[in-house]
Design an enzyme around this catalytic site. Sequence first.
Site, PDB file in Angstrom:
ATOM      1  N   HIS A  67       1.647   4.413  -2.811  1.00 56.17           N
ATOM      2  CA  HIS A  67       1.731   5.871  -2.694  1.00 56.17           C
ATOM      3  C   HIS A  67       2.972   6.382  -3.416  1.00 56.17           C
ATOM      4  CE1 HIS A  67      -1.706   6.467  -0.248  1.00 56.17           C
ATOM      5  NE2 HIS A  67      -1.230   5.940   0.862  1.00 56.17           N
ATOM      6  N   HIS A 111      -5.327   7.328  -1.875  1.00 55.33           N
ATOM      7  CA  HIS A 111      -6.289   6.338  -1.410  1.00 55.33           C
ATOM      8  C   HIS A 111      -7.423   6.195  -2.417  1.00 55.33           C
ATOM      9  CE1 HIS A 111      -4.878   6.982   2.995  1.00 55.33           C
ATOM     10  NE2 HIS A 111      -4.181   6.039   2.389  1.00 55.33           N
ATOM     11  N   HIS A 170       0.830  -1.211   0.000  1.00 58.52           N
ATOM     12  CA  HIS A 170       0.000   0.000   0.000  1.00 58.52           C
ATOM     13  C   HIS A 170       0.863   1.259   0.000  1.00 58.52           C
ATOM     14  CE1 HIS A 170      -3.474   2.523   1.400  1.00 58.52           C
ATOM     15  NE2 HIS A 170      -2.487   3.205   1.963  1.00 58.52           N
ATOM     16  N   GLU A 171       1.863   1.312   0.881  1.00 59.26           N
ATOM     17  CA  GLU A 171       2.714   2.504   0.960  1.00 59.26           C
ATOM     18  C   GLU A 171       3.563   2.658  -0.304  1.00 59.26           C
ATOM     19  OE1 GLU A 171       2.044   4.526   3.190  1.00 59.26           O
ATOM     20  OE2 GLU A 171       0.822   3.176   4.405  1.00 59.26           O
TER      21      GLU A 171
END
Length: 922
Positions: free
Chosen positions: A430, A436, A426-427
């Site tokens: 980014h 998100h 997930h990071e």
Amino acid sequence: MSSPIRNRLQLVVTLIFCLFFENVNGLNNFIDNFETLNYRATHVANQVTRRKRSIDSAASHYQEPIGFRFNAYNRTFHVQLHPIDDSLFHEDHMSDVDGGYADIKPSHFLYEGYLKDDPNSHVHGSVFDGVFEGHIQTGEGRRYSIDKAAKYFERDDRPTQYHSIIYRDDEINHRKWRVKRDAENLSEQMQGCGFSSRVRREMTDVQNSGESTDFFTNYMTMGGRSKRANTLRDHDGLYFVRTCSLYMQADHKLYEHIRMKEGNNDPIRTREEIVSLFYNHIKAVNEIYEGTNFNGIKGLHFVIQRTSIYTPDSCDRGRAKTDSDNPFCEENVDVSNFLNLNSQRNHSAFCLAYALTFRDFVGGTLGLAWVASPQFNTAGGICQVHQRYNEGSRGWVYRSLNTGIVTLVNYGNRVPARVSQLTLAHEIGHNFGSPHDFPAECQPGLPDGNFIMFASATSGDKPNNGKFSPCSVKNISAVLAVVLKSMPVDPTRNASPVGIGKRNCFQERTSAFCGNQIYEPGEECDCGFSQADCDQMGDKCCVPHEARGNGGPGPCKRKPGAQCSPSQGYCCNPDTCSLHGKNEEKICRQESECSNLQTCDGRNAQCPVSPPKHDGIPCQDSTKVCSSGQCNGSVCAMFGLEDCFLTEGKADELCFLACIKDGKCTSSVHLPEFSANRTNFLQNMRKDKPGLILHPGSPCNNYKGYCDIFRKCRSVDANGPLARLKNLLFNKRTIETLTQWAQDNWWVVGVGGLVFLVIMALFVKCCAVHTPSTNPNKPPALNIYQTLTRPGTLIRQHRQRHRAAAGSVPPGPGAQPRSGAASAPSRTTPSARPSAPPLVAPQVAVAVPPGVVGPPIPLIATHPGSSSSTPAVIVLEPPPPYTAADPGSAMGGPRRGHRKNKRQTSSDAAGSSGNGGKKKGK
């Protein structure tokens, strides 16, 4: 007691019992259901021991597979493992502990393999003391995690009946810790990722404040070109580089936790456990990113280039010791400041730099990272270099915004491996440019679950938990399209700031990837990522990448009955999936400048090596010669000379081939070996002309430029009008010429300076009348529109202003007023009214209506020698902005930028009430 009351009491007791014993069978708030493992590990330990004894021998390069079996979840797991091939670690991988080199061999304790009865399954993890810890994915797609029991128990409380536990990913419980997170009553529910709106605003301000530098200058001076600058591009102009190098760090908090748990208080074992933790996380991240098609960009891959482990010995009371470079010693920091600690280091040598910790951040936050943007003027994310940013009151600070952090603890409980792996993915999402998931169509919820970039952490058991949403794919694709259009650079060499522009630090992949349509070692075939790719390639003999987990032979395997695949080479018949026979004389490679034609030999799907032509044959328009079948030989070497670059002369002269002769770099135009009457090394369109001119695209001027299609040496940064203007005005020759001219004609410079000052003074004088002033004694500003349309009005208005100023001068003492001045007050129209009345007016009679008491008349001293005993009267009128005006106009209100609600004194209040009464009476 009646029956309904008894039933209610039993229900209440049952609920209390369930709430009290909620976690009796669970390891922590995440794992409720699991099964124990206690298989005999002696045969695994013997394999590891034999490997350690033979690490210095040649036999250690190959290790026999090890296997073990156990029963769980009503089935038998027969695991076959072999040491990893180190493809997940960079060829230059280095480990350090507290800044000192650590000899850690990942292949000594990391393994991967499969289930013996399930060829489409995949297993990866570590083996310590004969006990396996890792992950199992079956051919049907079901995931299992195996953990050591030591991770969940203190050293003195560890069970003796079993050494490991196994649980399914769908048994990870998220309901409890979400209740805790909601109970915190936070203003913003971070739900796993710390990228709240407040943090997003602060991070965006930093990302937009980067200091820009000259990209082209740094790019060339720092040797920015990659090892293979001629990397191929696709039809969209994107370079075929897909490997992102990682710098993985473990702070002293994580080290201390693992040392007390699975590390068994052994420093060597602890550092190996941490490297195993890194391996399992990046392995899971690779499975996600390699399996995602980012709008045509496929096969993203991560390798660990460096690992750093920090111990508590490097810190002293929250600060790093003098001989330590530990950036994470500070104890009490929130998630954003912990990310800043990681960002303060120079990480330009890596694609991304991550720090793993065991800190329980506020709000249940599990990670935070800088978000990339496709905009060139927004820094952050993949490949971002270490440079200066303006942080307001803190001034200019250096930051590396290609960073992120992940913690392994949440509300006092260790996070399951699958959850932390999805958090890392997930990071990194980014860092690749995805915020998100938003809007609602990218947050589907149950039954398939939310996607990776959902703001809250997911358990990983739902089909969508390990996938990117269409919104994320679109955002990540936009960033990758910008990055991959730039020429790849070697991040270990080009580690200096190159501006806010997007740097391409991706590298060529060294390990095989199923789905890139490239036949690589370890693959039977590779027709593409999807069935559509295979159909486009005309390959019906191979299984595509997307068939993983669907049964059958498995991805990048030949279909049953197929002898070969067209992806292996041109000598495979795509219609019959068999080899072309030698008698068919199937041409698989045409004749080239340095090699002869070649046909299939009927023994291999790949085309045999073509017979080379004789060495020394001119090729590439006589700028190279053939050498062992390749057009890479030196023309100068054919005459016993050495190659060189011309660095002086005109642009069209720098693109001639040059050789070193008699210690001097000489153009081929002036070498007798390349005279106009030569019989060999003839070039197209240059018959009977001396010298050899380089091929378009060849480097020139000592790699500072390239030859364009007109055979002129073009500098790398001379691609636009601004660059040409800069070269014209600021090149060394122009500056020297201007300096010499100024020294020889100093008087011209002096006169020109004076003329310039006079012109500027006149300009200021003429334009000053159009500038508004807050001084009430000055006349109002003139209308610039009238001046531009009717320049003659400027002079007339200027004269009128002087006359008006001369007529408004009050008379001196004893001066006689003009005729009629005392009999009637002067009248002015509103358009000719001055901006403010004079402070001192001539003595005039003021008529006061009967019965009205006028305001007190202030007195001033009479002029000495004046015979009049009547004192002069100062007539006061309110200055702007309180000049009487139409209430409906803008002049009736207060001035812009000043407070309207000025505090009034008692006297002011009385005056205001009086004035209000007068207005009301009018």
